[in-house]
Motif scaffolding. Structure first.
Motif, short mmCIF file in Angstrom:
data_model
loop_
_atom_site.label_atom_id
_atom_site.label_comp_id
_atom_site.label_asym_id
_atom_site.label_seq_id
_atom_site.Cartn_x
_atom_site.Cartn_y
_atom_site.Cartn_z
N HIS A 148 14.39 -9.18 50.16
CA HIS A 148 15.07 -10.42 50.57
C HIS A 148 14.52 -10.96 51.89
CE1 HIS A 148 16.95 -7.27 52.83
NE2 HIS A 148 17.88 -8.03 53.37
N ASN A 150 11.62 -12.57 54.28
CA ASN A 150 10.45 -13.44 54.18
C ASN A 150 9.42 -13.00 55.23
OD1 ASN A 150 9.17 -15.58 52.85
ND2 ASN A 150 9.70 -17.01 54.46
N THR A 198 26.30 -13.11 55.26
CA THR A 198 25.43 -12.70 54.14
C THR A 198 26.24 -12.29 52.91
OG1 THR A 198 25.33 -10.36 54.79
CG2 THR A 198 23.73 -11.84 55.80
N ALA A 201 28.43 -15.56 49.90
CA ALA A 201 27.90 -16.09 48.64
C ALA A 201 28.18 -15.14 47.49
CB ALA A 201 26.39 -16.34 48.77
N ASN A 205 30.63 -15.44 44.10
CA ASN A 205 30.09 -15.13 42.78
C ASN A 205 30.97 -14.11 42.05
OD1 ASN A 205 28.19 -13.33 40.98
ND2 ASN A 205 27.13 -15.27 41.20
N ASP A 366 22.03 -10.25 47.59
CA ASP A 366 21.33 -11.50 47.30
C ASP A 366 20.93 -11.56 45.82
OD1 ASP A 366 21.60 -12.32 49.87
OD2 ASP A 366 19.48 -12.18 50.42
N TYR A 367 20.44 -10.45 45.29
CA TYR A 367 20.01 -10.41 43.89
C TYR A 367 21.20 -10.66 42.96
CZ TYR A 367 17.53 -8.82 39.70
OH TYR A 367 16.95 -8.76 38.46
N SER A 369 23.96 -12.21 43.66
CA SER A 369 24.51 -13.56 43.81
C SER A 369 23.56 -14.64 43.28
CB SER A 369 24.84 -13.85 45.28
OG SER A 369 23.67 -13.81 46.07
N LYS A 371 20.41 -15.34 44.29
CA LYS A 371 19.43 -15.89 45.22
C LYS A 371 18.02 -15.43 44.86
CE LYS A 371 22.31 -16.36 49.38
NZ LYS A 371 22.45 -15.95 50.80
N THR A 372 17.03 -16.24 45.24
CA THR A 372 15.63 -15.87 45.03
C THR A 372 15.21 -14.92 46.14
OG1 THR A 372 15.11 -17.99 44.00
CG2 THR A 372 13.26 -16.73 44.88
N LEU A 373 14.70 -13.76 45.76
CA LEU A 373 14.20 -12.80 46.74
C LEU A 373 12.71 -13.03 46.94
CD1 LEU A 373 16.94 -11.53 45.98
CD2 LEU A 373 15.86 -9.29 46.11
N GLU A 377 9.72 -12.92 44.14
CA GLU A 377 9.08 -14.20 43.81
C GLU A 377 7.58 -14.11 43.99
OE1 GLU A 377 9.82 -18.91 44.85
OE2 GLU A 377 9.91 -17.45 46.49
#
Length: 386
Positions: A148, A150, A198, A201, A205, A366-367, A369, A371-373, A377
């Protein structure tokens, strides 16, 4: 994404992103080697297939080179776990690294220094990523727990090398996918700890998907304040208030503590949350809440848990998290737990029997919910290009 199991790695220089972010004592002794052990299957597989293995990781969050965050102790522990030599170099992208890589034999393992000693890592510098990639033939992402982020070693490295998934990353995704796509009801979720922004979200869900969402820790305290039953205390942080928008605090699936271990410097007391005094805080869930949560868990067929339910690093506030952890294990439901503090706690208390322990805390949430990791990606893009 394509697995390393589907390619020939023999005699190839394989650069592997692992997560060796282990807790250390003040004297740089490893307190818990769970994260190191988690990658052993991938490393052993590559050794058996005669690859030349180059491992990269971060440790802590140093702003510059700091020997307190060196990966040298990790190299020693990994060597012990593998029962074979692990070379270590106190650099990442230098002539010295190049020489060591060129001299690697099949099955050799080389661990590079902490990536976060270099500002290019967190800045997601393509130049930094390229400088590491040039030593290798293949890149393997095995650290789901950091996907997650960047950062250069996660989002940019796959641009420069043919890239594949490691065995641990595959295992993590499969376990989480089973929990969210093959869910057996009742489905119970427990969310604790801090890092509220964090977790909102994923909370939203889960209120749609789960049968019950049980809260503890700082996120529970925050919701209690919003409900107006945490004394006269209010949430004032604008970022947290924005993150909480859209959550129905009176949702029937949203379960918050009834009582807690209230404390100030000189004492602790067990009482209803609504009795909290101005100078007090909640350190743990109380006995009524523990029993209430246990009754809900006892009916569950699928359980996801992230974050301790109190200040569990202090023994006086660890009872709630320990009893709930044991209740999850005893239920024999399909259970996935994750997050650094959660893992540290169950390992410290030697609580075993969960279906799967994910190294990812933020990545797991994140996964789940949707979200793009960035790490995943990047792997997908590389796979599509090939």
């Amino acid at each position: 994404m394509k697995s390393i199991k589907h390619i020939d790695v023999s005699n190839k220089k394989v650069l592997v992103r692992v997560d060796f972010n282990v807790p250390l004592t003040k004297t740089q002794k490893i307190k818990d080697d769970f994260r190191i052990k988690a990658h052993l299957n991938t490393i052993k597989y590559l050794k058996e297939k005669n690859a030349k293995i180059i491992l990269i990781s971060h440790l802590g969050d140093p702003k510059k080179r700091d020997e307190n965050f060196s990966l040298n102790p990790v190299a020693s522990r990994l060597e012990s776990l593998l029962s074979s030599k692990v070379k270590f170099v106190e650099e990442v992208n230098s002539k010295r690294v190049e020489e060591l890589v060129e001299n690697l034999k099949q099955g050799d393992v080389l661990l590079l220094e902490n990536l976060r000693f270099y500002k290019g890592e967190k800045e997601n510098s393509e130049e930094f990523a390229s400088s590491i990639a040039e030593f290798a033939d293949i890149f393997v992402q095995d650290a789901f727990s950091v996907c997650h982020r960047n950062h250069a070693s996660i989002a940019s490295l796959p641009k420069f090398l043919n890239s594949y998934t490691g065995l641990l990353l595959e295992k993590e995704i499969n376990a989480i996918e089973r929990a969210i796509k093959e869910t057996q009801k009742p489905f119970v979720v427990l969310i604790g700890g801090a890092k509220i922004e964090t977790k909102t979200a994923v909370l939203k869900n889960f209120l749609k998907k789960a049968d019950a969402v049980l809260l503890g820790g700082e996120i529970a305290n925050t919701i209690l304040k919003c409900k107006g039953i945490y004394g006269d205390k209010k949430v004032e942080d604008k970022d947290i208030l924005n993150a909480l928008k859209g959550i129905n605090f009176n949702h029937p699936k949203l379960i918050v503590p009834i009582d807690g271990v209230l404390y100030k410097k000189e004492y602790t007391r067990i009482a209803g949350i609504e009795t909290i005094k101005e100078e007090e805080e909640v350190g743990d869930i109380g006995p009524e809440t523990i029993n209430y949560y246990k009754r809900i868990i006892k009916k569950a067929r699928t359980i996801i848990w992230n974050g301790p339910l109190g200040k569990s690093e202090e023994e006086v506030f660890s009872k709630g998290t320990e009893e709930i952890a044991n209740a999850i294990v005893n239920q024999k439901a399909y259970s996935v737990i994750g997050g650094g503090e959660t893992i540290d706690f169950v390992n410290r208390k030697d609580i075993k029997g969960f279906s799967f322990i994910s190294g990812g805390g933020g990545a797991m949430l994140d996964y789940i919910s949707g979200k793009t990791l960035p790490g995943l990606e990047a792997l997908n893009k590389k796979y599509e290009e090939n």
